[in-house]
Motif scaffolding. Structure first.
Motif, mmCIF file in Angstrom:
data_model
loop_
_atom_site.group_PDB
_atom_site.id
_atom_site.type_symbol
_atom_site.label_atom_id
_atom_site.label_comp_id
_atom_site.label_asym_id
_atom_site.label_seq_id
_atom_site.Cartn_x
_atom_site.Cartn_y
_atom_site.Cartn_z
ATOM 1 N N GLN A 1 23.615 50.461 24.913
ATOM 2 C CA GLN A 1 24.350 49.364 24.282
ATOM 3 C C GLN A 1 23.487 48.790 23.173
ATOM 4 N N GLY A 2 24.076 48.415 22.063
ATOM 5 C CA GLY A 2 23.313 47.821 20.964
ATOM 6 C C GLY A 2 24.053 47.992 19.664
ATOM 7 N N TYR A 3 23.554 47.348 18.624
ATOM 8 C CA TYR A 3 24.274 47.348 17.345
ATOM 9 C C TYR A 3 24.508 48.759 16.821
ATOM 10 N N PHE A 4 23.591 49.710 17.143
ATOM 11 C CA PHE A 4 23.789 51.081 16.661
ATOM 12 C C PHE A 4 25.011 51.732 17.308
ATOM 13 N N ALA B 1 31.641 41.814 28.202
ATOM 14 C CA ALA B 1 32.367 40.661 27.658
ATOM 15 C C ALA B 1 31.361 39.595 27.232
ATOM 16 N N LEU B 2 31.479 39.128 25.990
ATOM 17 C CA LEU B 2 30.576 38.103 25.459
ATOM 18 C C LEU B 2 31.414 36.948 24.915
ATOM 19 N N VAL B 3 31.174 35.764 25.433
ATOM 20 C CA VAL B 3 32.024 34.622 25.092
ATOM 21 C C VAL B 3 31.654 34.018 23.730
ATOM 22 N N ARG B 4 32.659 33.493 23.022
ATOM 23 C CA ARG B 4 32.482 32.746 21.770
ATOM 24 C C ARG B 4 33.388 31.523 21.823
ATOM 25 N N TRP B 5 32.981 30.464 21.123
ATOM 26 C CA TRP B 5 33.827 29.277 21.023
ATOM 27 C C TRP B 5 34.221 29.104 19.571
ATOM 28 N N MET C 1 21.499 44.037 37.293
ATOM 29 C CA MET C 1 20.399 43.107 37.013
ATOM 30 C C MET C 1 20.146 43.106 35.512
ATOM 31 N N ASP C 2 20.561 42.024 34.863
ATOM 32 C CA ASP C 2 20.484 41.903 33.404
ATOM 33 C C ASP C 2 19.067 41.525 32.977
ATOM 34 N N ASP C 3 18.730 41.824 31.728
ATOM 35 C CA ASP C 3 17.435 41.433 31.149
ATOM 36 C C ASP C 3 16.278 41.926 32.010
ATOM 37 N N PHE D 1 26.283 26.616 24.040
ATOM 38 C CA PHE D 1 27.031 25.827 25.025
ATOM 39 C C PHE D 1 26.860 26.292 26.469
ATOM 40 N N ILE D 2 26.506 27.568 26.701
ATOM 41 C CA ILE D 2 26.351 28.033 28.096
ATOM 42 C C ILE D 2 25.294 27.212 28.856
ATOM 43 N N PRO D 3 24.083 27.019 28.287
ATOM 44 C CA PRO D 3 23.081 26.261 29.036
ATOM 45 C C PRO D 3 23.547 24.843 29.359
ATOM 46 N N VAL E 1 30.968 41.333 33.100
ATOM 47 C CA VAL E 1 31.006 39.903 32.774
ATOM 48 C C VAL E 1 29.666 39.297 33.174
ATOM 49 N N ASN E 2 29.141 38.421 32.332
ATOM 50 C CA ASN E 2 27.878 37.741 32.644
ATOM 51 C C ASN E 2 28.122 36.625 33.646
ATOM 52 N N ILE E 3 27.369 36.647 34.731
ATOM 53 C CA ILE E 3 27.529 35.665 35.797
ATOM 54 C C ILE E 3 26.200 34.933 35.976
ATOM 55 N N SER E 4 26.213 33.649 35.679
ATOM 56 C CA SER E 4 25.001 32.850 35.877
ATOM 57 C C SER E 4 24.809 32.584 37.373
ATOM 58 N N ALA E 5 23.545 32.550 37.810
ATOM 59 C CA ALA E 5 23.269 32.255 39.218
ATOM 60 C C ALA E 5 23.863 30.906 39.617
ATOM 61 N N PHE F 1 29.387 42.638 37.538
ATOM 62 C CA PHE F 1 28.850 41.307 37.265
ATOM 63 C C PHE F 1 27.391 41.473 36.836
ATOM 64 N N GLU F 2 27.065 41.031 35.627
ATOM 65 C CA GLU F 2 25.676 41.072 35.159
ATOM 66 C C GLU F 2 25.012 39.748 35.506
ATOM 67 N N VAL F 3 24.010 39.802 36.351
ATOM 68 C CA VAL F 3 23.274 38.573 36.698
ATOM 69 C C VAL F 3 21.870 38.674 36.104
ATOM 70 N N ALA G 1 20.496 50.664 28.911
ATOM 71 C CA ALA G 1 19.483 50.141 28.005
ATOM 72 C C ALA G 1 20.201 49.319 26.949
ATOM 73 N N GLU G 2 19.709 48.115 26.669
ATOM 74 C CA GLU G 2 20.362 47.284 25.658
ATOM 75 C C GLU G 2 19.469 47.113 24.434
ATOM 76 N N GLY G 3 20.089 46.841 23.281
ATOM 77 C CA GLY G 3 19.331 46.585 22.056
ATOM 78 C C GLY G 3 19.027 47.837 21.258
ATOM 79 N N ILE G 4 19.901 48.858 21.366
ATOM 80 C CA ILE G 4 19.708 50.089 20.580
ATOM 81 C C ILE G 4 20.163 49.837 19.140
ATOM 82 N N GLU G 5 19.216 49.890 18.226
ATOM 83 C CA GLU G 5 19.546 49.615 16.824
ATOM 84 C C GLU G 5 19.350 50.836 15.935
ATOM 85 N N GLU G 6 18.824 51.938 16.486
ATOM 86 C CA GLU G 6 18.559 53.119 15.653
ATOM 87 C C GLU G 6 18.919 54.411 16.400
HETATM 88 P P1 C2E Z 1 22.932 39.079 27.130
HETATM 89 O O1 C2E Z 1 23.761 39.134 28.374
HETATM 90 O O2 C2E Z 1 21.558 39.659 27.193
HETATM 91 O O3 C2E Z 1 23.828 39.767 26.014
HETATM 92 C C1 C2E Z 1 23.295 40.542 24.963
HETATM 93 C C2 C2E Z 1 23.135 39.735 23.700
HETATM 94 O O4 C2E Z 1 22.424 40.532 22.758
HETATM 95 C C3 C2E Z 1 24.457 39.372 23.015
HETATM 96 O O5 C2E Z 1 24.282 38.130 22.311
HETATM 97 C C4 C2E Z 1 24.621 40.513 22.030
HETATM 98 O O6 C2E Z 1 25.467 40.196 20.927
HETATM 99 C C5 C2E Z 1 23.200 40.725 21.594
HETATM 100 N N1 C2E Z 1 22.961 42.101 21.140
HETATM 101 C C6 C2E Z 1 23.663 43.212 21.469
HETATM 102 N N2 C2E Z 1 23.160 44.313 20.896
HETATM 103 C C7 C2E Z 1 22.093 43.910 20.159
HETATM 104 C C8 C2E Z 1 21.149 44.600 19.298
HETATM 105 O O7 C2E Z 1 21.204 45.822 19.102
HETATM 106 N N3 C2E Z 1 20.187 43.838 18.714
HETATM 107 C C9 C2E Z 1 20.113 42.490 18.905
HETATM 108 N N4 C2E Z 1 19.130 41.823 18.283
HETATM 109 N N5 C2E Z 1 20.977 41.813 19.707
HETATM 110 C C10 C2E Z 1 21.964 42.510 20.325
HETATM 111 P P2 C2E Z 1 25.304 36.918 22.485
HETATM 112 O O8 C2E Z 1 26.717 37.412 22.494
HETATM 113 O O9 C2E Z 1 24.915 35.859 21.499
HETATM 114 O O10 C2E Z 1 25.002 36.403 23.954
HETATM 115 C C11 C2E Z 1 23.784 35.774 24.259
HETATM 116 C C12 C2E Z 1 23.662 35.501 25.738
HETATM 117 O O11 C2E Z 1 24.632 34.547 26.166
HETATM 118 C C13 C2E Z 1 23.942 36.745 26.598
HETATM 119 O O12 C2E Z 1 22.788 37.554 26.637
HETATM 120 C C14 C2E Z 1 24.288 36.107 27.933
HETATM 121 O O13 C2E Z 1 23.117 35.787 28.645
HETATM 122 C C15 C2E Z 1 24.954 34.819 27.506
HETATM 123 N N6 C2E Z 1 26.428 34.942 27.656
HETATM 124 C C16 C2E Z 1 27.323 35.517 26.804
HETATM 125 N N7 C2E Z 1 28.576 35.435 27.305
HETATM 126 C C17 C2E Z 1 28.468 34.813 28.521
HETATM 127 C C18 C2E Z 1 29.413 34.431 29.547
HETATM 128 O O14 C2E Z 1 30.628 34.666 29.481
HETATM 129 N N8 C2E Z 1 28.890 33.802 30.657
HETATM 130 C C19 C2E Z 1 27.555 33.540 30.796
HETATM 131 N N9 C2E Z 1 27.122 32.929 31.912
HETATM 132 N N10 C2E Z 1 26.650 33.886 29.857
HETATM 133 C C20 C2E Z 1 27.090 34.510 28.731
#
Ligand code: C2E
Ligand code: CA
Ligand code: CA
Ligand code: CA
Length: 278
Positions: free
Chosen positions: A255-258, A59-63, A177-179, A76-78, A115-119, A147-149, A234-239
């Motif tokens: 996970q990734g755009y590909f 889940a990735l939040v947008r406003w 454990m994210d990132d 806005f998250i920070p 869901v992304n969970i900030s510390a 929960f992704e931390v 693994a995140e960021g798979i584009e190919e």
């Molecule tokens: P993240 O948790 O590392 O999420 C992955 C980010 O990488 C997402 O950006 C996603 O759209 C992007 N991404 C996915 N696949 C690819 C790819 O193949 N290539 C590239 N270049 N990027 C890719 P997004 O949605 O802008 O989110 C940015 C960060 O904002 C997230 O990084 C996460 O840390 C935070 N975030 C998003 N939603 C939430 C939320 O609900 N709560 C909290 N605390 N943080 C959030």
């Protein structure tokens, strides 16, 4: 000249002023945004590399801001984190994700959610109580929730946050454990946190099929994780070649755009339905 310097200074202070106004506006507009449904959740698919099916999402939040357009989380998250207002936003995201997951399940799509969970929220008892209640209320198994931390969070001095993660883990929620790899003390976290999963940062993944150093780091990380009984995303798979490499070394999810961009709930369901048995 002094005149030019003065003009530059005014420009600079205007810009700084505008940034501060934007922050104040966003802080005061959150409640209204939550009420009017302008906080949206997109879902990015994760491909199971064994079954070749989309069986989970992040889940990735947008406003959807009425005046400023679609704001990405970095806008806005920070800010909310800094001002201690991240509980409400995180709970709203969790609630939306549980509602959507419940709908998918009743349509026969068994998709796990992350869901992304900030510390920063891991010290809030209000967050803990409400998050657990919301998950229980959904009727879905807690094992379907991750929960992704992020590793860049600082857990060293927060026994409290770790204890809360342990209670979430005991309730069945998976902790990822994210990132992974970008922080300062990865090994320390492997020891301290009640993890189910490592999510390798895209910095190491994107070029893994062409860069020998990245390939070694990712391969040995997958091996290490598996020896510790952890799953690996693994995140960021584009190919395609990147996906093939990860499959070959036994990575669990990709996970990734590909694989797929973040999608609205209905579009995600359509994509997953094409890969999942009904
Ligand atoms: P993240 O948790 O590392 O999420 C992955 C980010 O990488 C997402 O950006 C996603 O759209 C992007 N991404 C996915 N696949 C690819 C790819 O193949 N290539 C590239 N270049 N990027 C890719 P997004 O949605 O802008 O989110 C940015 C960060 O904002 C997230 O990084 C996460 O840390 C935070 N975030 C998003 N939603 C939430 C939320 O609900 N709560 C909290 N605390 N943080 C959030
Ligand atoms: Ca994440
Ligand atoms: Ca990440
Ligand atoms: Ca990231």
């Amino acid at each position: 000249s002094a005149k030019r310097a003065g003009k530059l200074w005014r420009l600079h202070t205007q810009e700084a002023g505008a940034a501060i106004n934007l922050e104040l506006d966003l802080l005061s507009e959150l409640d209204e945004a939550l009420r009017s449904g302008n906080i949206a959740v997109l879902y990015q698919p994760k491909l199971n590399l064994v079954t070749r099916r989309i069986d989970s999402v992040e889940a990735l939040v947008r406003w959807n801001h009425p005046k400023r357009g679609l704001l990405p989380p970095d806008c806005f998250i920070p800010l909310f984190e800094e001002r201690g207002r991240l509980d409400e936003l995180t709970l709203a995201v969790l609630e939306q994700a549980m509602d959507d997951a419940k709908r998918w399940h009743s349509d026969g799509l068994h998709i796990a959610i992350a869901v992304n969970i900030s510390a920063a929220v891991l010290t809030s008892e209000n967050f803990e109580t409400r998050a657990l209640a919301r998950i229980a209320h959904s009727g879905l198994p807690a094992e379907q929730v991750t929960f992704e931390v992020t590793e860049s969070a600082h857990f060293e001095d927060t026994a409290e946050a770790i204890a809360m993660l342990e209670r979430f883990r005991a309730a069945g929620i998976r902790i990822s454990m994210d990132d992974y790899g970008t922080g300062q003390s990865a090994l320390n976290y492997l020891k301290l946190l009640p993890l189910s999963e490592l999510k390798i940062d895209r910095m190491f993944v994107a070029q893994v099929h062409t860069d020998r150093g990245d390939a070694m780091l990712v391969r040995s990380t997958v091996q290490l994780a598996h020896e510790l009984g952890l799953k690996v995303v693994a995140e960021g798979i584009e190919e395609a070649a990147c996906l093939d490499f990860l499959t070959e070394i036994g990575c669990d999810h990709a996970q990734g755009y590909f694989v797929g961009r973040p999608l609205a709930a209905n579009d995600l369901a359509a994509l997953a339905a094409a890969t999942l048995p009904a």
